[in-house]
Design a protein around this motif. Structure first.
Motif, short mmCIF file in Angstrom:
data_model
loop_
_atom_site.label_atom_id
_atom_site.label_comp_id
_atom_site.label_asym_id
_atom_site.label_seq_id
_atom_site.Cartn_x
_atom_site.Cartn_y
_atom_site.Cartn_z
N ASP A 41 38.49 14.10 55.37
CA ASP A 41 37.65 12.91 55.17
C ASP A 41 36.30 13.29 54.56
OD1 ASP A 41 36.77 10.32 55.14
OD2 ASP A 41 36.26 10.23 57.26
N LEU A 42 36.35 14.08 53.50
CA LEU A 42 35.11 14.56 52.88
C LEU A 42 35.04 14.28 51.38
CD1 LEU A 42 34.70 17.99 54.74
CD2 LEU A 42 33.23 15.97 55.00
N ALA A 43 36.00 13.51 50.85
CA ALA A 43 35.93 13.12 49.44
C ALA A 43 35.11 11.84 49.31
CB ALA A 43 37.34 12.92 48.87
N THR A 44 34.75 11.50 48.08
CA THR A 44 33.95 10.30 47.86
C THR A 44 34.75 9.05 48.22
OG1 THR A 44 34.66 10.11 45.55
CG2 THR A 44 32.64 11.37 45.99
N GLU A 51 37.78 3.67 41.14
CA GLU A 51 37.69 4.91 40.38
C GLU A 51 36.65 5.87 40.93
OE1 GLU A 51 37.30 4.09 36.24
OE2 GLU A 51 39.25 3.10 36.10
N GLU A 52 35.82 5.40 41.85
CA GLU A 52 34.84 6.29 42.48
C GLU A 52 35.35 6.84 43.81
OE1 GLU A 52 30.99 4.51 42.73
OE2 GLU A 52 30.85 4.19 40.56
N ARG A 53 36.60 6.60 44.10
CA ARG A 53 37.20 7.13 45.32
C ARG A 53 37.83 8.51 45.07
NH1 ARG A 53 40.72 1.92 47.65
NH2 ARG A 53 38.91 0.55 48.07
N GLY A 54 37.81 9.35 46.10
CA GLY A 54 38.65 10.54 46.11
C GLY A 54 38.21 11.72 45.28
N ALA A 93 41.07 13.07 49.09
CA ALA A 93 40.97 13.30 47.65
C ALA A 93 42.10 12.53 46.96
CB ALA A 93 41.06 14.78 47.34
N ILE A 94 41.87 12.14 45.70
CA ILE A 94 42.84 11.30 44.99
C ILE A 94 42.95 11.75 43.53
CG2 ILE A 94 43.40 8.94 44.26
CD1 ILE A 94 41.61 7.92 46.55
N ILE A 95 44.18 11.77 43.03
CA ILE A 95 44.47 11.97 41.60
C ILE A 95 45.55 10.97 41.22
CG2 ILE A 95 45.26 13.54 39.80
CD1 ILE A 95 44.47 15.86 41.73
N THR A 96 45.25 10.06 40.31
CA THR A 96 46.25 9.09 39.86
C THR A 96 46.64 9.40 38.41
OG1 THR A 96 44.85 7.42 38.81
CG2 THR A 96 44.94 7.40 41.22
N PRO A 97 47.71 8.79 37.91
CA PRO A 97 48.09 9.03 36.51
C PRO A 97 47.01 8.65 35.51
CG PRO A 97 49.92 8.06 37.71
CD PRO A 97 48.73 7.99 38.63
N GLU A 98 46.05 7.81 35.93
CA GLU A 98 44.97 7.41 35.03
C GLU A 98 43.83 8.42 34.98
OE1 GLU A 98 47.61 4.46 35.88
OE2 GLU A 98 46.30 5.27 37.44
N CYS A 99 43.84 9.43 35.85
CA CYS A 99 42.74 10.40 35.90
C CYS A 99 42.88 11.42 34.77
CB CYS A 99 42.73 11.12 37.25
SG CYS A 99 42.37 10.04 38.65
N PHE A 106 37.72 16.02 37.61
CA PHE A 106 38.42 17.24 37.23
C PHE A 106 37.55 18.47 37.48
CE2 PHE A 106 39.92 20.33 34.00
CZ PHE A 106 41.24 20.44 34.41
N GLU A 107 36.27 18.37 37.15
CA GLU A 107 35.35 19.50 37.36
C GLU A 107 35.20 19.83 38.85
OE1 GLU A 107 31.89 18.11 35.36
OE2 GLU A 107 32.82 18.26 33.37
N ALA A 108 35.22 18.80 39.71
CA ALA A 108 35.13 19.04 41.15
C ALA A 108 36.36 19.77 41.66
CB ALA A 108 34.93 17.72 41.88
N PHE A 109 37.54 19.37 41.18
CA PHE A 109 38.75 20.08 41.58
C PHE A 109 38.75 21.52 41.04
CE2 PHE A 109 40.61 15.86 42.54
CZ PHE A 109 41.23 16.15 43.74
N GLN A 110 38.23 21.70 39.83
CA GLN A 110 38.12 23.07 39.29
C GLN A 110 37.24 23.94 40.19
OE1 GLN A 110 36.70 22.10 35.24
NE2 GLN A 110 38.42 23.30 34.47
#
Length: 449
Positions: A41-44, A51-54, A93-99, A106-110
């Motif tokens: 429970d630490l993602a946006t 689109e500002e989630r996860g 955290a969230i990644i959808t096909p639109e990301c 992407f930079e945060a996941f990197q």
């Protein structure tokens, strides 16, 4: 006063420090310790702007940096959802096909991958779709293999599902595959499909929740079609050296779930799909499975070891990792006779340094919580969440083996639930109990109690 620990026979822990090579990807974990997934429970989070989630926050990244500094061979993330509004929990955290494969998300996941891997650990992302386990406060409707609503549980009300159409299934397959490709390009070492604990993949595998009459229902071969199509599409999009694993569930092997006779077919399918590993776990939202009921179960340190013995003979190239109940080095070393890796979840929240401390000989077991915690899933999960929050705030996690500290946490948990009730289901409410007792927050991280 030092934390109370489980008693363990003296053993040579060097087998736990042996590298583990995954046959299909060729990746090598530096040891046999697997930090299992937990909800952070630490993602946006944004109630109105999906689109500002996860997006991974600095706090989430710091948590994984700390685990990466402490000799975990493989570090699995908490749930990463594949839709903005069909997610396991607020703060995932969230990644959808639109990301896109660029930008702040992407930079945060990197960065998350980079800091976790800096000391040689592998990082594997757990990809999830809740299916019928979607909380109704997040969204009132959802998809599932069949239109069978999840019954209310522990005060939670679940979304009303409709039977997934072929278009829905195609969207989910694309969602899992895009997230895997995204994470591969972000520097992750692999992904794990969450096929346990009653989530969507497990729902397709189980006759209890899958009553379809098309090619996705009926026989075990048909019920495996969904996860098979996901795995094949992921393999098509990621590099050959990218780990693809799956978590499966002992509860699904009971009556109306996956019958024991079907286990062989399932395992042979997983191996044919070239899953690098299977994480064996147990339970779902209706019967989480982490508690111990029978006397024989109480005496068994790894809750699901009996289940594992039925599975292991059917997996040769695919590695076996068990999560659920390991607390002593004696049990961990002994289990390596039939397993390839040892999964630890809640002990890694209490002690992020546990893998390093065991391998160095500093400790021989995990901290032993006060009576009543281990068999209470709410207490266990909530306390682990609060402890992880403490870590990213620079605090040593409060000592669950201390009666006074635990009593204070129980009061904090009660206040947390009162605030949740007062919020009336508002999606603004999130997080784990705030630790209020100064005695439980006064130790800087790295200074044990």
């Amino acid at each position: 006063m030092p934390a109370r620990r489980y008693d363990s026979a003296a053993v040579d822990v060097s087998p736990l420090g042996q590298p583990l090579k995954f046959e299909f990807s060729g990746k090598v974990a530096k040891n046999r310790f697997y930090k299992a997934s937990m909800a952070e429970d630490l993602a946006t989070w944004n109630v109105d702007n999906l689109e500002e989630r996860g997006i991974p926050t600095k706090e989430l990244i710091d948590l994984y940096r700390i685990w990466g500094e402490n000799e975990w061979g493989i570090i699995a993330t908490g749930n990463i959802d594949i839709e903005f509004d069909m997610l396991d929990a607020v703060g995932d955290a969230i990644i959808t096909p639109e990301c896109p494969l660029s930008g702040p998300r992407f930079e945060a996941f990197q960065e998350m991958a980079k800091v976790t891997k800096a000391n040689g650990s592998l990082i594997v992302a757990q990809l999830t779709h809740p299916g019928r386990q979607l909380a109704a406060r997040i969204r009132e409707d959802t998809i599932a293999p069949s239109a069978i609503q999840h019954p209310p549980k522990n005060g939670s009300v679940y979304a009303k599902p409709r039977e997934a159409t072929k278009e829905d299934i195609a969207r989910v397959i694309d969602g899992f595959a895009h997230a895997a490709e995204y994470l591969d390009k972000a520097g992750f070492d692999g992904i794990q499909l969450h096929g346990a604990h009653g989530y969507l993949i497990a729902q397709f595998l189980s006759e209890l929740s899958n009553q379809r009459t098309d090619e996705y229902g009926g026989s075990i071969e048909n019920r495996l079609r969904f996860v098979s199509e996901i795995a094949k599409e992921i393999k098509r999009r990621v590099r050959p050296n990218f780990i693809v694993g799956i978590k499966v569930n002992s509860v699904e092997f009971q009556e109306k779930g996956i019958k024991p006779a079907e286990a062989r077919i399932m395992c042979e399918t997983f191996q044919a799909l070239e899953f690098d590993y299977v994480e064996l776990s147990g339970g779902n939202h209706e019967d989480i499975g982490y508690g111990s009921k029978k006397e024989t179960t109480l005496k068994r340190e790894a809750y699901f070891l009996e289940f594992v013995r039925d599975i292991v003979p059917h997996l040769s190239q695919t590695k076996k990792i068990l999560t659920g109940g390991f607390r002593t080095t004696a049990a961990m070393v002994d289990a390596l006779h039939i397993l390839d890796g040892i999964g630890l979840g809640r002990p890694a929240a209490q002690e992020p340094r546990l893998a390093a401390d065991i391998l160095s000989g500093k400790v021989a077991s995990a901290v032993r919580p006060v009576d009543g915690v281990v068999n209470d899933v709410i207490l266990s999960l909530m306390s682990a969440g609060s402890q992880m929050t403490q870590v990213v705030r620079g605090q040593e996690p409060f000592d669950l083996s201390d009666e006074k500290a635990f009593a204070s946490f129980q009061a904090d948990l009660g206040a947390h639930f009162q605030r949740f009730a007062a919020a009336g289901g508002s999606l603004e409410f999130r997080g784990f109990p705030e630790i209020s007792d100064p005695d439980n927050t006064s130790h800087p991280y790295g200074v044990p109690y």
